[in-house]
Motif scaffolding. Structure first.
Motif, PDB file in Angstrom:
ATOM      1  N   ILE A  23       0.837  -1.212   0.000  1.00 13.38           N
ATOM      2  CA  ILE A  23       0.000   0.000   0.000  1.00 13.38           C
ATOM      3  C   ILE A  23       0.867   1.255   0.000  1.00 13.38           C
ATOM      4  N   GLY A  24       1.906   1.256   0.830  1.00 15.14           N
ATOM      5  CA  GLY A  24       2.778   2.430   0.910  1.00 15.14           C
ATOM      6  C   GLY A  24       3.502   2.722  -0.396  1.00 15.14           C
ATOM      7  N   LEU A  25       4.112   1.713  -0.981  1.00 19.17           N
ATOM      8  CA  LEU A  25       4.824   1.922  -2.239  1.00 19.17           C
ATOM      9  C   LEU A  25       3.863   2.204  -3.382  1.00 19.17           C
ATOM     10  N   GLY A  26       2.686   1.585  -3.362  1.00 17.68           N
ATOM     11  CA  GLY A  26       1.685   1.867  -4.386  1.00 17.68           C
ATOM     12  C   GLY A  26       1.177   3.289  -4.323  1.00 17.68           C
ATOM     13  N   THR A  27       1.122   3.830  -3.119  1.00 17.74           N
ATOM     14  CA  THR A  27       0.644   5.202  -2.952  1.00 17.74           C
ATOM     15  C   THR A  27       1.706   6.234  -3.311  1.00 17.74           C
ATOM     16  N   PHE A  28       2.944   5.987  -2.877  1.00 20.48           N
ATOM     17  CA  PHE A  28       3.974   7.016  -2.999  1.00 20.48           C
ATOM     18  C   PHE A  28       4.972   6.809  -4.131  1.00 20.48           C
ATOM     19  N   VAL A  29       5.089   5.610  -4.685  1.00 25.41           N
ATOM     20  CA  VAL A  29       6.096   5.367  -5.718  1.00 25.41           C
ATOM     21  C   VAL A  29       5.441   5.130  -7.076  1.00 25.41           C
ATOM     22  N   HIS A  30       4.741   4.006  -7.200  1.00 25.52           N
ATOM     23  CA  HIS A  30       4.110   3.683  -8.482  1.00 25.52           C
ATOM     24  C   HIS A  30       2.931   2.736  -8.233  1.00 25.52           C
ATOM     25  N   SER A  35       0.143  -4.473  -6.794  1.00 24.12           N
ATOM     26  CA  SER A  35       0.045  -5.897  -7.137  1.00 24.12           C
ATOM     27  C   SER A  35       0.526  -6.790  -5.992  1.00 24.12           C
ATOM     28  N   ALA A  36       1.217  -6.232  -5.007  1.00 25.93           N
ATOM     29  CA  ALA A  36       1.644  -7.012  -3.844  1.00 25.93           C
ATOM     30  C   ALA A  36       0.452  -7.486  -3.022  1.00 25.93           C
ATOM     31  N   ILE A  37      -0.678  -6.806  -3.109  1.00 21.74           N
ATOM     32  CA  ILE A  37      -1.856  -7.167  -2.314  1.00 21.74           C
ATOM     33  C   ILE A  37      -2.483  -8.476  -2.802  1.00 21.74           C
ATOM     34  N   PRO A  38      -2.832  -8.628  -4.087  1.00 24.02           N
ATOM     35  CA  PRO A  38      -3.377  -9.931  -4.498  1.00 24.02           C
ATOM     36  C   PRO A  38      -2.344 -11.051  -4.437  1.00 24.02           C
ATOM     37  N   ILE A  39      -1.080 -10.737  -4.677  1.00 28.20           N
ATOM     38  CA  ILE A  39      -0.036 -11.757  -4.551  1.00 28.20           C
ATOM     39  C   ILE A  39       0.056 -12.219  -3.106  1.00 28.20           C
ATOM     40  N   GLY A  40       0.011 -11.283  -2.158  1.00 27.53           N
ATOM     41  CA  GLY A  40       0.050 -11.622  -0.742  1.00 27.53           C
ATOM     42  C   GLY A  40      -1.145 -12.459  -0.318  1.00 27.53           C
ATOM     43  N   LEU A  41      -2.318 -12.167  -0.853  1.00 32.05           N
ATOM     44  CA  LEU A  41      -3.506 -12.960  -0.539  1.00 32.05           C
ATOM     45  C   LEU A  41      -3.373 -14.391  -1.049  1.00 32.05           C
ATOM     46  N   PHE A  42      -2.869 -14.532  -2.268  1.00 37.21           N
ATOM     47  CA  PHE A  42      -2.655 -15.873  -2.811  1.00 37.21           C
ATOM     48  C   PHE A  42      -1.668 -16.659  -1.954  1.00 37.21           C
ATOM     49  N   VAL A  43      -0.566 -16.026  -1.574  1.00 33.90           N
ATOM     50  CA  VAL A  43       0.456 -16.689  -0.759  1.00 33.90           C
ATOM     51  C   VAL A  43      -0.110 -17.066   0.609  1.00 33.90           C
TER      52      VAL A  43
END
Length: 66
Positions: A23-30, A35-43
């Motif tokens: 969330i932090g990098l998605g908000t402030f970087v790009h 995409s880390a959120i759905p990947i994290g849910l799958f894992v």
């Protein structure tokens, strides 16, 4: 459902870091870091299924269900 509760109890801090960084990098970087959120849910669901039985007990061998 007990398997996912046990996984969350054991590794709550890890999931907080994964989703927080996503969330932090998605908000402030790009936006692609979201995409880390759905990947994290799958894992999360994968490891819950593979590492814990239906009673919430940790399984010793990786994928050795009896």
């Amino acid at each position: 459902m007990k398997r996912y509760k046990s996984l969350l109890v054991d590794t709550w801090w890890l999931w907080l870091v994964i989703f927080g960084v996503g969330i932090g990098l998605g908000t402030f970087v790009h936006l692609s870091f979201y995409s880390a959120i759905p990947i994290g849910l799958f894992v999360f669901f994968y490891f819950g299924l593979m590492r814990y039985d239906k009673h919430g007990n940790s399984v010793e061998g990786f994928g050795d269900h009896k």
